[in-house]
Scaffold this motif. Sequence first.
Motif, PDB file in Angstrom:
ATOM      1  N   ILE A  26      20.060  44.784   1.839  1.00  0.00           N
ATOM      2  CA  ILE A  26      19.849  46.210   1.573  1.00  0.00           C
ATOM      3  C   ILE A  26      18.972  46.366   0.336  1.00  0.00           C
ATOM      4  O   ILE A  26      19.320  45.864  -0.740  1.00  0.00           O
ATOM      5  N   PHE A  27      17.859  47.065   0.500  1.00  0.00           N
ATOM      6  CA  PHE A  27      16.966  47.310  -0.632  1.00  0.00           C
ATOM      7  C   PHE A  27      16.903  48.799  -0.900  1.00  0.00           C
ATOM      8  O   PHE A  27      16.589  49.586   0.001  1.00  0.00           O
ATOM      9  N   ALA A  28      17.179  49.171  -2.143  1.00  0.00           N
ATOM     10  CA  ALA A  28      17.033  50.571  -2.531  1.00  0.00           C
ATOM     11  C   ALA A  28      16.247  50.617  -3.830  1.00  0.00           C
ATOM     12  O   ALA A  28      16.254  49.653  -4.614  1.00  0.00           O
ATOM     13  N   ALA A  29      15.558  51.733  -4.042  1.00  0.00           N
ATOM     14  CA  ALA A  29      14.736  51.878  -5.244  1.00  0.00           C
ATOM     15  C   ALA A  29      14.207  53.296  -5.279  1.00  0.00           C
ATOM     16  O   ALA A  29      14.077  53.928  -4.225  1.00  0.00           O
ATOM     17  N   PRO A  30      13.879  53.792  -6.446  1.00  0.00           N
ATOM     18  CA  PRO A  30      13.155  55.057  -6.473  1.00  0.00           C
ATOM     19  C   PRO A  30      11.826  54.888  -5.755  1.00  0.00           C
ATOM     20  O   PRO A  30      11.211  53.809  -5.828  1.00  0.00           O
ATOM     21  N   SER A  31      11.396  55.913  -5.051  1.00  0.00           N
ATOM     22  CA  SER A  31      10.132  55.841  -4.334  1.00  0.00           C
ATOM     23  C   SER A  31       8.995  55.501  -5.301  1.00  0.00           C
ATOM     24  O   SER A  31       8.888  56.112  -6.367  1.00  0.00           O
ATOM     25  N   VAL A 120      16.367  51.748   2.272  1.00  0.00           N
ATOM     26  CA  VAL A 120      17.084  53.030   2.304  1.00  0.00           C
ATOM     27  C   VAL A 120      17.208  53.600   0.896  1.00  0.00           C
ATOM     28  O   VAL A 120      16.942  52.904  -0.088  1.00  0.00           O
ATOM     29  N   ASP A 121      17.650  54.850   0.802  1.00  0.00           N
ATOM     30  CA  ASP A 121      17.867  55.427  -0.523  1.00  0.00           C
ATOM     31  C   ASP A 121      19.189  54.891  -1.094  1.00  0.00           C
ATOM     32  O   ASP A 121      19.938  54.196  -0.397  1.00  0.00           O
ATOM     33  N   VAL A 122      19.476  55.215  -2.351  1.00  0.00           N
ATOM     34  CA  VAL A 122      20.651  54.607  -2.993  1.00  0.00           C
ATOM     35  C   VAL A 122      21.952  54.980  -2.282  1.00  0.00           C
ATOM     36  O   VAL A 122      22.833  54.125  -2.130  1.00  0.00           O
ATOM     37  N   ASN A 123      22.082  56.217  -1.825  1.00  0.00           N
ATOM     38  CA  ASN A 123      23.337  56.604  -1.172  1.00  0.00           C
ATOM     39  C   ASN A 123      23.511  55.830   0.137  1.00  0.00           C
ATOM     40  O   ASN A 123      24.595  55.337   0.429  1.00  0.00           O
ATOM     41  N   GLY A 124      22.440  55.745   0.914  1.00  0.00           N
ATOM     42  CA  GLY A 124      22.493  54.990   2.164  1.00  0.00           C
ATOM     43  C   GLY A 124      22.827  53.530   1.876  1.00  0.00           C
ATOM     44  O   GLY A 124      23.627  52.901   2.573  1.00  0.00           O
ATOM     45  N   PHE A 140      18.869  46.556  -5.992  1.00  0.00           N
ATOM     46  CA  PHE A 140      18.186  47.749  -6.511  1.00  0.00           C
ATOM     47  C   PHE A 140      16.903  47.301  -7.198  1.00  0.00           C
ATOM     48  O   PHE A 140      16.939  46.439  -8.080  1.00  0.00           O
ATOM     49  N   ILE A 141      15.792  47.868  -6.781  1.00  0.00           N
ATOM     50  CA  ILE A 141      14.508  47.540  -7.412  1.00  0.00           C
ATOM     51  C   ILE A 141      14.207  48.610  -8.452  1.00  0.00           C
ATOM     52  O   ILE A 141      14.098  49.795  -8.121  1.00  0.00           O
ATOM     53  N   MET A 142      14.127  48.152  -9.682  1.00  0.00           N
ATOM     54  CA  MET A 142      13.994  49.072 -10.822  1.00  0.00           C
ATOM     55  C   MET A 142      12.528  49.128 -11.280  1.00  0.00           C
ATOM     56  O   MET A 142      11.916  48.084 -11.498  1.00  0.00           O
ATOM     57  N   PRO A 143      11.975  50.326 -11.440  1.00  0.00           N
ATOM     58  CA  PRO A 143      10.614  50.407 -12.018  1.00  0.00           C
ATOM     59  C   PRO A 143      10.703  50.164 -13.519  1.00  0.00           C
ATOM     60  O   PRO A 143      11.749  50.417 -14.117  1.00  0.00           O
ATOM     61  N   PRO A 144       9.631  49.689 -14.143  1.00  0.00           N
ATOM     62  CA  PRO A 144       9.692  49.449 -15.590  1.00  0.00           C
ATOM     63  C   PRO A 144       9.918  50.738 -16.380  1.00  0.00           C
ATOM     64  O   PRO A 144      10.530  50.694 -17.438  1.00  0.00           O
ATOM     65  N   GLU A 172      15.393  59.875 -11.135  1.00  0.00           N
ATOM     66  CA  GLU A 172      16.323  59.837 -12.265  1.00  0.00           C
ATOM     67  C   GLU A 172      17.758  59.681 -11.767  1.00  0.00           C
ATOM     68  O   GLU A 172      18.534  58.902 -12.313  1.00  0.00           O
ATOM     69  N   TYR A 173      18.100  60.371 -10.696  1.00  0.00           N
ATOM     70  CA  TYR A 173      19.433  60.187 -10.094  1.00  0.00           C
ATOM     71  C   TYR A 173      19.581  58.757  -9.573  1.00  0.00           C
ATOM     72  O   TYR A 173      20.591  58.086  -9.814  1.00  0.00           O
ATOM     73  N   GLU A 174      18.560  58.263  -8.874  1.00  0.00           N
ATOM     74  CA  GLU A 174      18.678  56.944  -8.247  1.00  0.00           C
ATOM     75  C   GLU A 174      18.874  55.851  -9.306  1.00  0.00           C
ATOM     76  O   GLU A 174      19.716  54.972  -9.141  1.00  0.00           O
ATOM     77  N   ILE A 175      18.111  55.945 -10.396  1.00  0.00           N
ATOM     78  CA  ILE A 175      18.232  54.929 -11.459  1.00  0.00           C
ATOM     79  C   ILE A 175      19.645  54.955 -12.049  1.00  0.00           C
ATOM     80  O   ILE A 175      20.208  53.906 -12.386  1.00  0.00           O
ATOM     81  N   SER A 176      20.256  56.132 -12.104  1.00  0.00           N
ATOM     82  CA  SER A 176      21.608  56.235 -12.679  1.00  0.00           C
ATOM     83  C   SER A 176      22.644  55.506 -11.803  1.00  0.00           C
ATOM     84  O   SER A 176      23.751  55.242 -12.250  1.00  0.00           O
TER      85      SER A 176
END
Length: 207
Positions: A26-31, A120-124, A140-144, A172-176
């Motif tokens: 499962i990969f999630a990350a801010p777009s 998918v998004d973080v909730n999914g 979770f793939i985090m942007p710098p 901002e929600y996803e990173i949290s």
Amino acid sequence: MSNNNTHSATTADLPSSGGVRGRLLIFAAPSGAGKSTLVQYVMSHGLNTHFSISTTTRAPRGTEQHGKEYYFVTTDQFNEHIRRGDFVEYEEVYTGRMYGTLRSEVESRLDAGQNVVFDVDVNGGMNIKRLYGDQALSIFIMPPSIDELRRRLIGRATDAPEVIDQRIERAEYEISQADRFDRIVVNDGLEQAKQEILKIVTDFLCA
Ligand code: ADP
Ligand code: 5GP
């Protein structure tokens, strides 16, 4: 945006299986964080992976094709899938834009021993992880930084400025929620992120 109003099946809905099942990645990350780039990289390594094609009510972007990147459907068709219980999970990721994972993209592949990859998004992502537990690895793939995320979205040149603003607001929600994932990979230098993610995935699949 539906940050808390999430929708997923229960484990009771999932068939049991006797054979060696595949696993879930499962990969999630801010777009804009580089998820598609990294997912494609992982999938190019002969790890017996199948990409779970999601269903969405958003319009195709650029060269996207129905049945390749997504199944593009109308809101009525999406609601019909919900009514029939076809989704493992679904979310209104952006206001008025629905995304969902079809059970048919997952179960038969796992039963056939394939490893199923989810973008998918973080909730999914959290819902799928909750359903499948140790069979699944959530990354979770985090942007710098948010500034770099905006630069990448502008550079990708696929979204209108107001869509980019929506994506940044959502980021901002996803990173949290990042700490709720099994692993976090910071995608700063692309080569380093590729190697790190490949090692995490191969270690998980070989364990
Ligand atoms: P996502 O799938 O998370 O929305 P993409 O994979 O489409 O993101 O990447 C967004 C943009 O950023 C693309 O133009 C991609 O080439 C670029 N990109 C990805 N990773 C990096 C990186 N580490 N450094 C700089 N640009 C990157
Ligand atoms: P995009 O419009 O950029 O393709 O995707 C927007 C967001 O929706 C991304 O974070 C993407 O991962 C997520 N997404 C895509 N498919 C699904 C899905 O089936 N379920 C959920 N919950 N999110 C999805």
